[in-house]
Design a protein around this motif. Structure first.
Motif, PDB file in Angstrom:
ATOM      1  N   PRO A 219       0.815  -1.215   0.000  1.00  0.00           N
ATOM      2  CA  PRO A 219       0.000   0.000   0.000  1.00  0.00           C
ATOM      3  C   PRO A 219       0.849   1.264   0.000  1.00  0.00           C
ATOM      4  CG  PRO A 219      -0.026  -1.062   2.153  1.00  0.00           C
ATOM      5  CD  PRO A 219       0.633  -2.025   1.219  1.00  0.00           C
ATOM      6  N   LEU A 220       0.389   2.249  -0.753  1.00  0.00           N
ATOM      7  CA  LEU A 220       1.070   3.538  -0.802  1.00  0.00           C
ATOM      8  C   LEU A 220       0.678   4.332   0.435  1.00  0.00           C
ATOM      9  CD1 LEU A 220       2.876   5.321  -2.677  1.00  0.00           C
ATOM     10  CD2 LEU A 220       0.744   6.375  -3.476  1.00  0.00           C
ATOM     11  N   GLN A 221       1.671   4.787   1.182  1.00  0.00           N
ATOM     12  CA  GLN A 221       1.403   5.502   2.422  1.00  0.00           C
ATOM     13  C   GLN A 221       1.670   6.993   2.319  1.00  0.00           C
ATOM     14  OE1 GLN A 221       3.922   3.198   5.074  1.00  0.00           O
ATOM     15  NE2 GLN A 221       2.213   1.862   5.620  1.00  0.00           N
ATOM     16  N   ARG A 222       2.517   7.392   1.359  1.00  0.00           N
ATOM     17  CA  ARG A 222       2.815   8.811   1.183  1.00  0.00           C
ATOM     18  C   ARG A 222       3.374   9.046  -0.216  1.00  0.00           C
ATOM     19  NH1 ARG A 222       6.973  10.776   5.385  1.00  0.00           N
ATOM     20  NH2 ARG A 222       5.570   9.675   6.801  1.00  0.00           N
ATOM     21  N   PHE A 223       3.305  10.278  -0.673  1.00  0.00           N
ATOM     22  CA  PHE A 223       3.913  10.635  -1.952  1.00  0.00           C
ATOM     23  C   PHE A 223       4.292  12.115  -1.917  1.00  0.00           C
ATOM     24  CE2 PHE A 223      -0.728  10.898  -2.478  1.00  0.00           C
ATOM     25  CZ  PHE A 223      -0.899  12.202  -2.923  1.00  0.00           C
ATOM     26  N   GLN A 224       5.125  12.517  -2.833  1.00  0.00           N
ATOM     27  CA  GLN A 224       5.562  13.903  -2.930  1.00  0.00           C
ATOM     28  C   GLN A 224       4.774  14.603  -4.026  1.00  0.00           C
ATOM     29  OE1 GLN A 224       9.867  14.992  -2.461  1.00  0.00           O
ATOM     30  NE2 GLN A 224       9.671  15.652  -4.583  1.00  0.00           N
ATOM     31  N   ALA A 225       4.406  15.863  -3.787  1.00  0.00           N
ATOM     32  CA  ALA A 225       3.561  16.553  -4.758  1.00  0.00           C
ATOM     33  C   ALA A 225       3.693  18.062  -4.636  1.00  0.00           C
ATOM     34  CB  ALA A 225       2.097  16.166  -4.552  1.00  0.00           C
ATOM     35  N   ASP A 226       3.400  18.746  -5.738  1.00  0.00           N
ATOM     36  CA  ASP A 226       3.225  20.191  -5.720  1.00  0.00           C
ATOM     37  C   ASP A 226       1.752  20.481  -5.447  1.00  0.00           C
ATOM     38  OD1 ASP A 226       5.888  20.489  -6.389  1.00  0.00           O
ATOM     39  OD2 ASP A 226       5.488  20.804  -8.526  1.00  0.00           O
ATOM     40  N   LEU A 227       1.491  21.499  -4.649  1.00  0.00           N
ATOM     41  CA  LEU A 227       0.122  21.906  -4.350  1.00  0.00           C
ATOM     42  C   LEU A 227      -0.169  23.178  -5.139  1.00  0.00           C
ATOM     43  CD1 LEU A 227       0.095  21.358  -0.479  1.00  0.00           C
ATOM     44  CD2 LEU A 227      -0.218  19.689  -2.322  1.00  0.00           C
ATOM     45  N   VAL A 228      -1.232  23.147  -5.938  1.00  0.00           N
ATOM     46  CA  VAL A 228      -1.481  24.173  -6.938  1.00  0.00           C
ATOM     47  C   VAL A 228      -2.832  24.833  -6.700  1.00  0.00           C
ATOM     48  CG1 VAL A 228      -1.696  24.617  -9.413  1.00  0.00           C
ATOM     49  CG2 VAL A 228      -0.125  22.833  -8.603  1.00  0.00           C
ATOM     50  N   ARG A 229      -2.856  26.160  -6.683  1.00  0.00           N
ATOM     51  CA  ARG A 229      -4.117  26.899  -6.624  1.00  0.00           C
ATOM     52  C   ARG A 229      -4.653  27.011  -8.038  1.00  0.00           C
ATOM     53  NH1 ARG A 229      -4.779  32.506  -6.484  1.00  0.00           N
ATOM     54  NH2 ARG A 229      -2.548  32.745  -6.039  1.00  0.00           N
ATOM     55  N   GLY A 230      -5.773  26.332  -8.293  1.00  0.00           N
ATOM     56  CA  GLY A 230      -6.278  26.182  -9.644  1.00  0.00           C
ATOM     57  C   GLY A 230      -5.937  24.801 -10.167  1.00  0.00           C
ATOM     58  N   HIS A 231      -6.168  24.585 -11.454  1.00  0.00           N
ATOM     59  CA  HIS A 231      -5.898  23.287 -12.078  1.00  0.00           C
ATOM     60  C   HIS A 231      -4.442  23.232 -12.531  1.00  0.00           C
ATOM     61  CE1 HIS A 231      -6.268  19.717 -14.504  1.00  0.00           C
ATOM     62  NE2 HIS A 231      -7.567  19.617 -14.254  1.00  0.00           N
ATOM     63  N   PHE A 232      -3.731  22.209 -12.120  1.00  0.00           N
ATOM     64  CA  PHE A 232      -2.295  22.136 -12.397  1.00  0.00           C
ATOM     65  C   PHE A 232      -1.978  22.019 -13.889  1.00  0.00           C
ATOM     66  CE2 PHE A 232      -3.508  17.750 -12.350  1.00  0.00           C
ATOM     67  CZ  PHE A 232      -2.571  17.051 -13.096  1.00  0.00           C
ATOM     68  N   GLU A 233      -2.941  21.621 -14.705  1.00  0.00           N
ATOM     69  CA  GLU A 233      -2.724  21.528 -16.151  1.00  0.00           C
ATOM     70  C   GLU A 233      -3.424  22.651 -16.922  1.00  0.00           C
ATOM     71  OE1 GLU A 233      -2.007  16.791 -16.998  1.00  0.00           O
ATOM     72  OE2 GLU A 233      -4.081  17.515 -16.981  1.00  0.00           O
ATOM     73  N   GLN A 234      -4.044  23.565 -16.203  1.00  0.00           N
ATOM     74  CA  GLN A 234      -4.818  24.619 -16.871  1.00  0.00           C
ATOM     75  C   GLN A 234      -4.512  25.995 -16.287  1.00  0.00           C
ATOM     76  OE1 GLN A 234      -8.997  23.530 -16.982  1.00  0.00           O
ATOM     77  NE2 GLN A 234      -8.525  21.420 -17.521  1.00  0.00           N
ATOM     78  N   GLY A 235      -3.231  26.275 -16.153  1.00  0.00           N
ATOM     79  CA  GLY A 235      -2.824  27.611 -15.729  1.00  0.00           C
ATOM     80  C   GLY A 235      -2.838  27.865 -14.242  1.00  0.00           C
ATOM     81  N   GLY A 236      -2.951  26.817 -13.425  1.00  0.00           N
ATOM     82  CA  GLY A 236      -2.929  27.005 -11.982  1.00  0.00           C
ATOM     83  C   GLY A 236      -1.584  27.509 -11.485  1.00  0.00           C
TER      84      GLY A 236
ATOM     85  N   SER B 130       6.951  20.235  -3.754  1.00  0.00           N
ATOM     86  CA  SER B 130       7.556  19.040  -3.153  1.00  0.00           C
ATOM     87  C   SER B 130       7.070  18.787  -1.731  1.00  0.00           C
ATOM     88  CB  SER B 130       9.085  19.158  -3.178  1.00  0.00           C
ATOM     89  OG  SER B 130       9.546  19.338  -4.505  1.00  0.00           O
ATOM     90  N   ALA B 131       5.785  18.972  -1.505  1.00  0.00           N
ATOM     91  CA  ALA B 131       5.214  18.655  -0.197  1.00  0.00           C
ATOM     92  C   ALA B 131       5.064  17.138  -0.056  1.00  0.00           C
ATOM     93  CB  ALA B 131       3.852  19.330  -0.044  1.00  0.00           C
ATOM     94  N   ILE B 132       5.248  16.641   1.141  1.00  0.00           N
ATOM     95  CA  ILE B 132       5.046  15.218   1.411  1.00  0.00           C
ATOM     96  C   ILE B 132       3.607  15.032   1.902  1.00  0.00           C
ATOM     97  CG2 ILE B 132       5.775  13.203   2.722  1.00  0.00           C
ATOM     98  CD1 ILE B 132       7.812  14.227   0.684  1.00  0.00           C
ATOM     99  N   VAL B 133       2.834  14.256   1.124  1.00  0.00           N
ATOM    100  CA  VAL B 133       1.425  14.016   1.421  1.00  0.00           C
ATOM    101  C   VAL B 133       1.288  12.628   2.047  1.00  0.00           C
ATOM    102  CG1 VAL B 133      -0.889  13.840   0.450  1.00  0.00           C
ATOM    103  CG2 VAL B 133       0.753  15.470  -0.527  1.00  0.00           C
ATOM    104  N   ILE B 134       0.716  12.573   3.226  1.00  0.00           N
ATOM    105  CA  ILE B 134       0.508  11.302   3.933  1.00  0.00           C
ATOM    106  C   ILE B 134      -0.945  10.870   3.762  1.00  0.00           C
ATOM    107  CG2 ILE B 134       0.524  10.138   6.174  1.00  0.00           C
ATOM    108  CD1 ILE B 134       2.724  12.072   7.022  1.00  0.00           C
ATOM    109  N   ILE B 135      -1.147   9.612   3.418  1.00  0.00           N
ATOM    110  CA  ILE B 135      -2.496   9.076   3.200  1.00  0.00           C
ATOM    111  C   ILE B 135      -3.003   8.471   4.504  1.00  0.00           C
ATOM    112  CG2 ILE B 135      -3.849   7.388   1.915  1.00  0.00           C
ATOM    113  CD1 ILE B 135      -1.545   7.612  -0.236  1.00  0.00           C
ATOM    114  N   ASP B 136      -4.079   9.027   5.038  1.00  0.00           N
ATOM    115  CA  ASP B 136      -4.648   8.529   6.284  1.00  0.00           C
ATOM    116  C   ASP B 136      -5.804   7.554   6.064  1.00  0.00           C
ATOM    117  OD1 ASP B 136      -2.954   9.811   8.075  1.00  0.00           O
ATOM    118  OD2 ASP B 136      -4.150  11.638   8.103  1.00  0.00           O
ATOM    119  N   LYS B 137      -6.553   7.746   4.962  1.00  0.00           N
ATOM    120  CA  LYS B 137      -7.730   6.899   4.740  1.00  0.00           C
ATOM    121  C   LYS B 137      -8.101   6.905   3.274  1.00  0.00           C
ATOM    122  CE  LYS B 137     -12.580   6.434   6.235  1.00  0.00           C
ATOM    123  NZ  LYS B 137     -13.625   6.949   7.161  1.00  0.00           N
ATOM    124  N   VAL B 138      -8.559   5.770   2.782  1.00  0.00           N
ATOM    125  CA  VAL B 138      -9.107   5.672   1.429  1.00  0.00           C
ATOM    126  C   VAL B 138     -10.628   5.631   1.565  1.00  0.00           C
ATOM    127  CG1 VAL B 138      -9.199   4.343  -0.703  1.00  0.00           C
ATOM    128  CG2 VAL B 138      -7.064   4.440   0.601  1.00  0.00           C
TER     129      VAL B 138
END
Length: 225
Positions: free
Chosen positions: A100-117, A123-131
């Motif tokens: 199971p994937l427990q965490r991943f690295q990601a950019d956090l974007v205001r708006g849509h990341f593929e549409q000009g956000g 490089s924030a570390i995102v921890i998954i607490d619940k599916v």
């Protein structure tokens, strides 16, 4: 004998080959929403691999200060934020996955990341607490007369997320204020193609006042044709 020892030494020193990516490997963008009571991420699905899954997660950021800052910025608002993560196997989020994937690295974007956000945090570390939701989508053309929404969240601050069950269809996330003892069960309303449902119809299905619907966080049809 000397030649054999050299060969064995070189073999041991050779780097192991990485396993080939699986069918769900890719960059899985997500809508990010929530506030002080919790953060949620909803995968932006399509009807083809590797994105043919509807997935909703409850998450937090590993950096407590960043987690608090993002929750404060999102709290009470419906403006769209998205997550642009590193590549990973989406099926590792399936309940019961062997790795199971427990965490991943990601950019956090205001708006849509593929549409000009605008990227606000890198490089924030995102921890998954619940599916909350994990469903594989069918690519078959299908029409449903109703739109079924599951409820995500705790207490009075909740979100309605439409189950994608038709093709074409729409991805829809709605923020609403629940009564203290409101049922967390799914609700259904009549569906009019891929048009965005009326907020009053959602409120009626929830047995709530129209003012309980705070607004739409995300509504999109282009990727689900």
């Amino acid at each position: 004998m000397k030649t054999l020892l050299i060969s064995l030494t070189l073999l041991a020193a050779a780097p192991a080959q990485a396993a080939a990516p699986g069918p769900t490997y890719g960059e899985h963008g997500m809508a990010l929403f929530g506030g002080k009571n919790g953060l949620y991420a909803s995968h932006l699905p399509m009807f083809h691999a590797p994105h043919d899954y509807q997935v909703v997660l409850q998450v937090r950021l590993a950096d407590p200060a960043l987690d608090a800052a993002v929750k404060k910025r999102l709290d009470g608002h419906t403006a769209l934020w998205t997550v642009a993560p590193e590549k990973f196997e989406l099926d590792r989020l399936q309940p019961g996955a062997p790795a199971p994937l427990q965490r991943f690295q990601a950019d956090l974007v205001r708006g849509h990341f593929e549409q000009g956000g605008k990227t606000e945090y890198r490089s924030a570390i995102v921890i998954i607490d619940k599916v909350w939701l994990f469903r594989k989508l069918s690519p078959q053309v299908k029409t449903s007369a109703v739109a079924r929404y599951v409820q995500v969240g705790n207490g009075t601050r909740r979100y309605l997320i439409k189950e994608i069950d038709s093709r074409p269809d729409f991805d829809h996330i709605v923020s609403y204020h629940a009564a203290a003892r409101a049922s967390p069960l799914p609700v259904s309303i009549a569906k009019n193609g891929v048009s965005e449902p009326d907020a009053n119809a959602l409120a009626a299905a929830l047995h709530a006042l129209p003012s309980a619907i705070r607004g739409t966080v995300y509504y999109y049809t282009d990727d689900l044709r």
